[in-house]
Design an enzyme around this catalytic site. Structure first.
Site, PDB file in Angstrom:
ATOM      1  N   ASP A 218       0.861  -1.169   0.000  1.00  0.00           N
ATOM      2  CA  ASP A 218       0.000   0.000   0.000  1.00  0.00           C
ATOM      3  C   ASP A 218       0.903   1.226   0.000  1.00  0.00           C
ATOM      4  O   ASP A 218       1.690   1.415   0.917  1.00  0.00           O
ATOM      5  CB  ASP A 218      -0.892  -0.016   1.249  1.00  0.00           C
ATOM      6  CG  ASP A 218      -1.823   1.184   1.297  1.00  0.00           C
ATOM      7  OD1 ASP A 218      -2.689   1.271   0.426  1.00  0.00           O
ATOM      8  OD2 ASP A 218      -1.650   2.030   2.183  1.00  0.00           O
TER       9      ASP A 218
ATOM     10  N   GLU B 248      -1.075  -1.486  -5.858  1.00  0.00           N
ATOM     11  CA  GLU B 248      -2.292  -0.925  -6.401  1.00  0.00           C
ATOM     12  C   GLU B 248      -1.925   0.019  -7.533  1.00  0.00           C
ATOM     13  O   GLU B 248      -0.951   0.765  -7.436  1.00  0.00           O
ATOM     14  CB  GLU B 248      -3.039  -0.167  -5.303  1.00  0.00           C
ATOM     15  CG  GLU B 248      -4.456   0.147  -5.701  1.00  0.00           C
ATOM     16  CD  GLU B 248      -5.244   0.696  -4.516  1.00  0.00           C
ATOM     17  OE1 GLU B 248      -6.447   0.888  -4.666  1.00  0.00           O
ATOM     18  OE2 GLU B 248      -4.637   0.928  -3.465  1.00  0.00           O
TER      19      GLU B 248
ATOM     20  N   CYS C 159     -12.670  -5.646   5.122  1.00  0.00           N
ATOM     21  CA  CYS C 159     -11.947  -6.484   6.079  1.00  0.00           C
ATOM     22  C   CYS C 159     -11.161  -7.534   5.301  1.00  0.00           C
ATOM     23  O   CYS C 159     -11.719  -8.269   4.493  1.00  0.00           O
ATOM     24  CB  CYS C 159     -12.925  -7.155   7.035  1.00  0.00           C
ATOM     25  SG  CYS C 159     -12.138  -8.359   8.127  1.00  0.00           S
TER      26      CYS C 159
ATOM     27  N   CYS D  63     -13.475  -4.994  12.921  1.00  0.00           N
ATOM     28  CA  CYS D  63     -14.552  -5.503  12.073  1.00  0.00           C
ATOM     29  C   CYS D  63     -15.517  -6.289  12.964  1.00  0.00           C
ATOM     30  O   CYS D  63     -15.088  -6.918  13.932  1.00  0.00           O
ATOM     31  CB  CYS D  63     -13.953  -6.406  10.996  1.00  0.00           C
ATOM     32  SG  CYS D  63     -15.183  -7.142   9.904  1.00  0.00           S
TER      33      CYS D  63
ATOM     34  N   CYS E  31     -16.557  -9.045  12.565  1.00  0.00           N
ATOM     35  CA  CYS E  31     -16.151 -10.460  12.603  1.00  0.00           C
ATOM     36  C   CYS E  31     -15.165 -10.726  13.727  1.00  0.00           C
ATOM     37  O   CYS E  31     -14.808 -11.874  13.995  1.00  0.00           O
ATOM     38  CB  CYS E  31     -15.548 -10.902  11.273  1.00  0.00           C
ATOM     39  SG  CYS E  31     -13.864 -10.322  10.992  1.00  0.00           S
TER      40      CYS E  31
ATOM     41  N   ASP F 118      -3.589   0.730   7.224  1.00  0.00           N
ATOM     42  CA  ASP F 118      -2.735   0.582   6.044  1.00  0.00           C
ATOM     43  C   ASP F 118      -2.336  -0.870   5.790  1.00  0.00           C
ATOM     44  O   ASP F 118      -2.251  -1.315   4.648  1.00  0.00           O
ATOM     45  CB  ASP F 118      -1.481   1.457   6.186  1.00  0.00           C
ATOM     46  CG  ASP F 118      -1.839   2.934   6.286  1.00  0.00           C
ATOM     47  OD1 ASP F 118      -2.827   3.338   5.661  1.00  0.00           O
ATOM     48  OD2 ASP F 118      -1.122   3.668   6.994  1.00  0.00           O
TER      49      ASP F 118
HETATM   50 ZN   LIG Z   1     -14.078  -8.985   9.177  1.00  0.00          ZN
END
Ligand SMILES: [Zn+2]
Length: 410
Positions: free
Chosen positions: A193, A277, A329, A348, A350, A357
């Site tokens: 990144d 990217e 995520c 997240c 989850c 980053d």
């Molecule tokens: Zn997640």
């Protein structure tokens, strides 16, 4: 593959005069060729072919009294100047017709003696030669003193002599590298990144800051530029200040390049596959973030990663697809709420906790791996496809804005 090796050269005052003459002749041939094609176009005549152009602006021109002095420099230098013009035209046409991707290429422009960079090129045909005493023999120029910082891996196929804005001379050799430089395979694959709070953040959690010495050099450059702006136009002091700024610019560029070489080599050695990217740097360059983007030098850095990966048998991929890599995520693929720029870490639902980053870098890696699969086995990766609402079709808008937020690394 072909690589460039660049070394500082120290021409004598006499050789500098000969080089100036060669720069001048190459420039005249280039400009004559460009003018001839432009005139043909204005008169509705067909495009002047490469061979016809060479005949008119070199062979026939030498026979005229106005251009007789073209005979004083190596003919190869003149042919190579036309070759540059032909390449510039081909790139322009390819860009216009859409065959060439990326930033639009402008039509060739006239060269000026005031251009910061002057260059001529010698090919093997010109019989340039690296002598046993380490000097570089150039036809009609002489034997140049070269500061060799490393040895050439094989015979160079061409050499360009460059004079930069700071008045320094370089020899830039093009060398065909050895057939197989493939490094022993390793397990790890990395996503990178490229941000502005750090120069780069890797999916393994490594954060690379732009080094302090680069920031210091940039500070000094700024002071010199301010000093320059206070000098009166046309004054001798202004001329001196211009050279000082050019030298400082050149030093910053050199230092940054060295640093990027070390970093990119380390990353390519340690990883079997490298994914970055696609930054659409050309698109960003037009915004007010231009300065910081260019300072950060991502384009040159990703370019180094790409050619080193090719050279050492590694995989390199640019992740082209737009996806919300910051707020997705990397563990469960869920796309979370937009978050403010100052949020550096988040959780997240989850249960995963993410550094902003590092999470983005892990998404880049996953997207790169999926892209590769996609191309190879035509398997569509389910998790990494952006939801339709996130998909952007306009190429400029498709650049991730996440990569440009924040402040300059320099
Ligand atoms: Zn997640």
């Amino acid at each position: 593959m072909q690589l460039r090796y660049q070394f500082r050269v120290y021409p004598t005052p006499g050789q500098q005069i000969e080089l100036a003459r060669a720069f001048g002749c190459a420039r005249v041939v280039f400009n004559d060729g460009l003018r001839l094609r432009q005139e043909a176009r204005e008169q509705g005549l067909p495009y002047v072919s490469d061979a016809e152009l060479s005949k008119q602006v070199i062979t026939q021109a030498k026979a005229t009294s106005e251009r007789a002095w073209l005979g004083e420099v190596s003919a190869v230098v003149l042919q190579q100047a036309l070759a540059d013009l032909n390449t510039a035209y081909r790139n322009f046409f390819a860009s216009v017709t859409g065959k060439r991707k990326g930033r639009k290429v402008a039509p060739p422009r006239f060269r000026s003696r005031k251009d910061n960079r002057q260059a001529i090129r010698f090919t093997r045909n010109s019989r340039f030669k690296v002598l046993h005493n380490g000097r570089l023999r150039l036809p009609k120029i002489g034997d140049l003193d070269v500061r060799w910082s490393r040895s050439l891996p094989s015979d160079p196929s061409s050499v360009a002599i460059i004079r930069d804005a700071a008045g320094r001379y370089y020899a830039s050799f093009v060398v065909q590298t050895a057939e197989d430089e493939t490094l022993p395979p390793v397990e790890s694959e990395v996503g990178i990144d490229l941000g502005l709070t750090h120069f780069a953040v890797l999916s393994d959690g490594t954060k690379v800051a732009a080094p302090k010495f680069l920031r210091r050099a940039a500070g000094k450059l700024k002071r010199l530029q301010q000093a320059l702006s206070r000098k009166q136009k046309g004054s001798a002091n202004r001329k001196k200040a211009v050279v000082k700024v050019a030298r400082a610019h050149a030093r910053v560029a050199d230092t940054r390049r060295d640093w990027q070489h070390k970093l990119s080599t380390a990353i390519v050695r340690e990883n079997q596959a490298i994914y970055v990217e696609n930054l659409c740097v050309a698109g960003l360059g037009r915004t007010r973030l231009a300065k910081s983007v260019h300072d950060a030098g991502w384009a040159s850095f990703t370019g180094m990663l790409e050619y080193k990966a090719a050279r050492y048998g590694r995989t390199f991929g640019r992740v082209d697809r737009f996806f919300p890599s910051t707020r997705m995520c990397s563990d469960c693929g869920r796309v979370n709420e937009k978050m403010a720029l100052n949020v550096r870490a988040w959780a997240c639902p989850c249960g995963s906790h993410h550094d902003r980053d590092v999470n983005a870098a892990r998404n880049v890696r996953a997207a790169g791996q999926a892209d590769l699969n996609d191309r190879g086995a035509r398997v569509r990766p389910p998790a990494m496809v952006a939801p339709r609402s996130e998909a952007v079709t306009h190429p400029d808008a498709a650049c991730s804005t996440r990569s440009v937020e924040g402040i300059s690394v320099l």
